[in-house]
Enzyme design. Structure first.
Site, PDB file in Angstrom:
ATOM      1  N   HIS A  28      42.120  89.878  19.362  1.00  0.00           N
ATOM      2  CA  HIS A  28      43.170  90.066  18.346  1.00  0.00           C
ATOM      3  C   HIS A  28      42.671  90.838  17.115  1.00  0.00           C
ATOM      4  O   HIS A  28      42.795  90.413  15.976  1.00  0.00           O
ATOM      5  CB  HIS A  28      43.920  88.778  17.981  1.00  0.00           C
ATOM      6  CG  HIS A  28      43.128  87.585  17.527  1.00  0.00           C
ATOM      7  ND1 HIS A  28      42.197  87.642  16.532  1.00  0.00           N
ATOM      8  CD2 HIS A  28      43.191  86.302  17.916  1.00  0.00           C
ATOM      9  CE1 HIS A  28      41.708  86.437  16.341  1.00  0.00           C
ATOM     10  NE2 HIS A  28      42.274  85.611  17.155  1.00  0.00           N
ATOM     11  N   HIS A  82      41.232  72.207  20.567  1.00  0.00           N
ATOM     12  CA  HIS A  82      41.818  73.335  19.837  1.00  0.00           C
ATOM     13  C   HIS A  82      42.873  73.970  20.733  1.00  0.00           C
ATOM     14  O   HIS A  82      42.593  74.290  21.890  1.00  0.00           O
ATOM     15  CB  HIS A  82      40.702  74.334  19.506  1.00  0.00           C
ATOM     16  CG  HIS A  82      41.136  75.513  18.705  1.00  0.00           C
ATOM     17  ND1 HIS A  82      42.291  75.548  17.970  1.00  0.00           N
ATOM     18  CD2 HIS A  82      40.547  76.738  18.522  1.00  0.00           C
ATOM     19  CE1 HIS A  82      42.403  76.732  17.364  1.00  0.00           C
ATOM     20  NE2 HIS A  82      41.362  77.463  17.694  1.00  0.00           N
ATOM     21  N   GLU A  84      44.537  76.891  20.360  1.00  0.00           N
ATOM     22  CA  GLU A  84      44.736  78.343  20.441  1.00  0.00           C
ATOM     23  C   GLU A  84      44.650  78.762  21.909  1.00  0.00           C
ATOM     24  O   GLU A  84      43.934  78.143  22.710  1.00  0.00           O
ATOM     25  CB  GLU A  84      43.708  79.096  19.572  1.00  0.00           C
ATOM     26  CG  GLU A  84      44.134  80.541  19.382  1.00  0.00           C
ATOM     27  CD  GLU A  84      43.408  81.286  18.251  1.00  0.00           C
ATOM     28  OE1 GLU A  84      42.503  80.709  17.617  1.00  0.00           O
ATOM     29  OE2 GLU A  84      43.770  82.456  18.002  1.00  0.00           O
ATOM     30  N   ASP A  86      43.259  80.882  23.724  1.00  0.00           N
ATOM     31  CA  ASP A  86      42.015  81.145  24.471  1.00  0.00           C
ATOM     32  C   ASP A  86      41.405  79.840  25.004  1.00  0.00           C
ATOM     33  O   ASP A  86      40.525  79.877  25.864  1.00  0.00           O
ATOM     34  CB  ASP A  86      40.997  81.925  23.625  1.00  0.00           C
ATOM     35  CG  ASP A  86      40.822  81.415  22.217  1.00  0.00           C
ATOM     36  OD1 ASP A  86      41.741  80.768  21.688  1.00  0.00           O
ATOM     37  OD2 ASP A  86      39.752  81.655  21.626  1.00  0.00           O
ATOM     38  N   HIS A 148      39.460  75.896  13.625  1.00  0.00           N
ATOM     39  CA  HIS A 148      39.983  77.115  13.079  1.00  0.00           C
ATOM     40  C   HIS A 148      41.501  77.103  12.862  1.00  0.00           C
ATOM     41  O   HIS A 148      42.045  77.954  12.161  1.00  0.00           O
ATOM     42  CB  HIS A 148      39.572  78.249  14.047  1.00  0.00           C
ATOM     43  CG  HIS A 148      40.371  79.484  14.029  1.00  0.00           C
ATOM     44  ND1 HIS A 148      40.959  80.055  15.128  1.00  0.00           N
ATOM     45  CD2 HIS A 148      40.696  80.294  12.994  1.00  0.00           C
ATOM     46  CE1 HIS A 148      41.589  81.170  14.801  1.00  0.00           C
ATOM     47  NE2 HIS A 148      41.455  81.338  13.511  1.00  0.00           N
ATOM     48  N   ASP A 167      35.844  76.095  18.027  1.00  0.00           N
ATOM     49  CA  ASP A 167      35.441  77.388  17.460  1.00  0.00           C
ATOM     50  C   ASP A 167      34.217  77.274  16.540  1.00  0.00           C
ATOM     51  O   ASP A 167      33.525  78.274  16.291  1.00  0.00           O
ATOM     52  CB  ASP A 167      36.594  78.009  16.659  1.00  0.00           C
ATOM     53  CG  ASP A 167      37.651  78.657  17.540  1.00  0.00           C
ATOM     54  OD1 ASP A 167      37.407  78.839  18.740  1.00  0.00           O
ATOM     55  OD2 ASP A 167      38.737  78.981  17.011  1.00  0.00           O
ATOM     56  N   TYR A 195      31.130  86.079  13.574  1.00  0.00           N
ATOM     57  CA  TYR A 195      32.214  85.158  13.947  1.00  0.00           C
ATOM     58  C   TYR A 195      32.685  84.383  12.726  1.00  0.00           C
ATOM     59  O   TYR A 195      33.878  84.236  12.474  1.00  0.00           O
ATOM     60  CB  TYR A 195      31.717  84.200  15.042  1.00  0.00           C
ATOM     61  CG  TYR A 195      32.830  83.400  15.656  1.00  0.00           C
ATOM     62  CD1 TYR A 195      33.543  83.884  16.756  1.00  0.00           C
ATOM     63  CD2 TYR A 195      33.212  82.179  15.122  1.00  0.00           C
ATOM     64  CE1 TYR A 195      34.586  83.167  17.306  1.00  0.00           C
ATOM     65  CE2 TYR A 195      34.259  81.459  15.662  1.00  0.00           C
ATOM     66  CZ  TYR A 195      34.938  81.967  16.760  1.00  0.00           C
ATOM     67  OH  TYR A 195      35.984  81.246  17.294  1.00  0.00           O
ATOM     68  N   HIS A 228      32.943  79.139  22.277  1.00  0.00           N
ATOM     69  CA  HIS A 228      32.578  80.542  22.520  1.00  0.00           C
ATOM     70  C   HIS A 228      31.059  80.677  22.379  1.00  0.00           C
ATOM     71  O   HIS A 228      30.475  80.115  21.436  1.00  0.00           O
ATOM     72  CB  HIS A 228      33.197  81.488  21.489  1.00  0.00           C
ATOM     73  CG  HIS A 228      34.696  81.506  21.490  1.00  0.00           C
ATOM     74  ND1 HIS A 228      35.440  82.085  22.488  1.00  0.00           N
ATOM     75  CD2 HIS A 228      35.593  81.037  20.585  1.00  0.00           C
ATOM     76  CE1 HIS A 228      36.740  81.954  22.203  1.00  0.00           C
ATOM     77  NE2 HIS A 228      36.847  81.320  21.064  1.00  0.00           N
TER      78      HIS A 228
END
Ligand code: FEO
Length: 400
Positions: A28, A82, A84, A86, A148, A167, A195, A228
């Site tokens: 993104h 989380h 989100e 992903d 996040h 994250d 990051y 990640h």
């Protein structure tokens, strides 16, 4: 039975079952030249628990890695740290396949999952500080709102000392290595900083509080397992210390110059300012926006004390690449910066004022009303660039 993708054991009871995205180059709008991973984890024991899932196109990889450890139908619970996409993009399909007894998330996680997935999934809320006992696994939840997203939480597996940090402490880095000590420490620090700068910087005040809360909780963390990048098992104190420093946003004797140019005049000014800063002992990064990503700019600004913006005037406006980076940076809310704008123009020269206004809006303290040069800078103009560099250098902390 062998599977196309295999899990990797990260502690007695935990396997990494995530996916590696070797191809992604823009997350993104965050440039990811080294790709990324979407990490998910499987806890085994009396009950099998899946912690987070992966981006939707990687569902088969997740499923295969899970199946290399257990029959996916044996997974009893999913913990969503989380929501989100992903990390939740394959959740509905995984739920259809494994039919877990329960899906756990924070209260905001429940809302976000229901709004994002429209999958009619039933989510059980986990309160901040609550400890879940699932079979013989004990998982404590620490809500980490805005690190996040509002829903985010860490979970800590007490039996193995594994902190699932979604994250937090992550980075975009695709690699065959799964652990921090298998990778170059300088690369890890660079990607972790990038990051932080691009994803977490706006939430630095909350990160300061979280770091302090983690200290009070004093959890016996042996492994930090983010969503990640690599799993931390050897440099946990190091990465936590880095987060503490980044959250403070203390300025250093470092300047970042971003610029674009139409006929090389603003470029000449940028080069002379860089030379002047360097002569003053300022560590200086020069980022021509024609060939630099906005996420690289953010990474360089993270530990900087000064931001200088060079823009030609194009049709009475900022050059578009500057508008892009300044808008992006504004959203990241960097603190404790001094700065200045400069640029060459031919007719009207509004862009330098506009850049100064953008810097002020970002909370950057201006050291100059802006340095404008008509057409090609002559020696006098270039000497003015050098004076600007000296002014900026005088406002930066002394070298340590
Ligand atoms: Fe990796 Fe905020 O998602």
């Amino acid at each position: 039975m062998p599977k196309p993708y295999e899990a990797v054991r990260i502690s007695d009871r935990v396997h990494w079952v995530g996916a590696i995205d070797w191809e992604i180059r823009s997350f993104h709008g965050y440039g990811t030249p080294r790709g990324t991973t979407y990490n998910a984890y499987l806890i085994t024991g009396e009950k099998v628990i899946l912690v987070d899932t992966v981006k939707a196109p990687f569902r088969e990889e997740l499923l295969s890695r899970v199946a290399s450890v257990v029959d996916p139908g044996d997974v009893s619970a999913i913990v969503s740290n989380h929501s989100e996409m992903d990390h939740s993009g394959s959740l509905v399909e995984m739920v259809d396949i494994i039919r877990p007894e329960a899906i756990y998330a924070s209260p905001m996680g429940k809302k976000a999952l229901e709004a994002n997935l429209h999958g009619g999934i039933d989510v059980t809320v986990v309160k901040d500080g609550e400890t879940l006992t699932i079979g013989d696994a004990t998982l404590s939840a620490v809500h980490t709102a805005m690190i996040h997203w509002p829903d985010s939480m860490f979970t800590f597996l007490q039996e193995d000392g594994v902190l699932f940090s979604q994250d937090g402490f992550g980075m975009h880095l695709a690699s065959t290595e799964r652990f921090d000590d298998e990778l170059d420490p300088a690369l890890l620090e660079y990607e972790a900083a990038k990051y932080y700068a691009n994803i977490l910087l706006p939430y630095s005040p909350l990160i300061k509080k979280l770091v302090s809360r983690m200290g009070e909780l004093d959890l016996p963390v042996k492994v930090v397992a983010p969503d990640h990048g690599p799993v931390w098992r050897s440099s946990i104190a190091r990465v936590m210390g880095l987060y503490e420093g980044w959250a403070e946003q203390r300025p250093t004797r470092k300047a970042v110059i971003i610029y674009d140019t139409m006929w090389h005049s603003t470029e000449k000014m940028a080069h002379v300012i860089a030379d002047g800063l360097t002569a003053e002992g300022v560590s200086t990064r020069v980022l021509p926006l024609g060939s630099s990503e906005r996420s690289d700019v953010a990474a360089e600004v993270l530990e900087a004390g000064a931001l200088l913006v060079g823009t030609p005037t194009m049709n009475n406006n900022l050059f578009p690449s500057l508008a892009d980076s300044l808008t992006y940076l504004k959203g990241l809310r960097p603190k404790n910066l001094v700065g200045a704008a400069f640029g060459s123009y031919g007719w009207s020269g509004e862009a330098v004022d506009q850049a100064n206004a953008a810097l002020e809006e970002m909370g950057v303290e201006l050291v100059s009303p802006g340095l404008k040069v008509v057409y090609v800078p002559d020696e006098e103009a270039l000497l003015a660039c050098r004076e600007l560099a000296a002014k900026v250098a005088a406002r930066l902390p002394a070298a340590t």
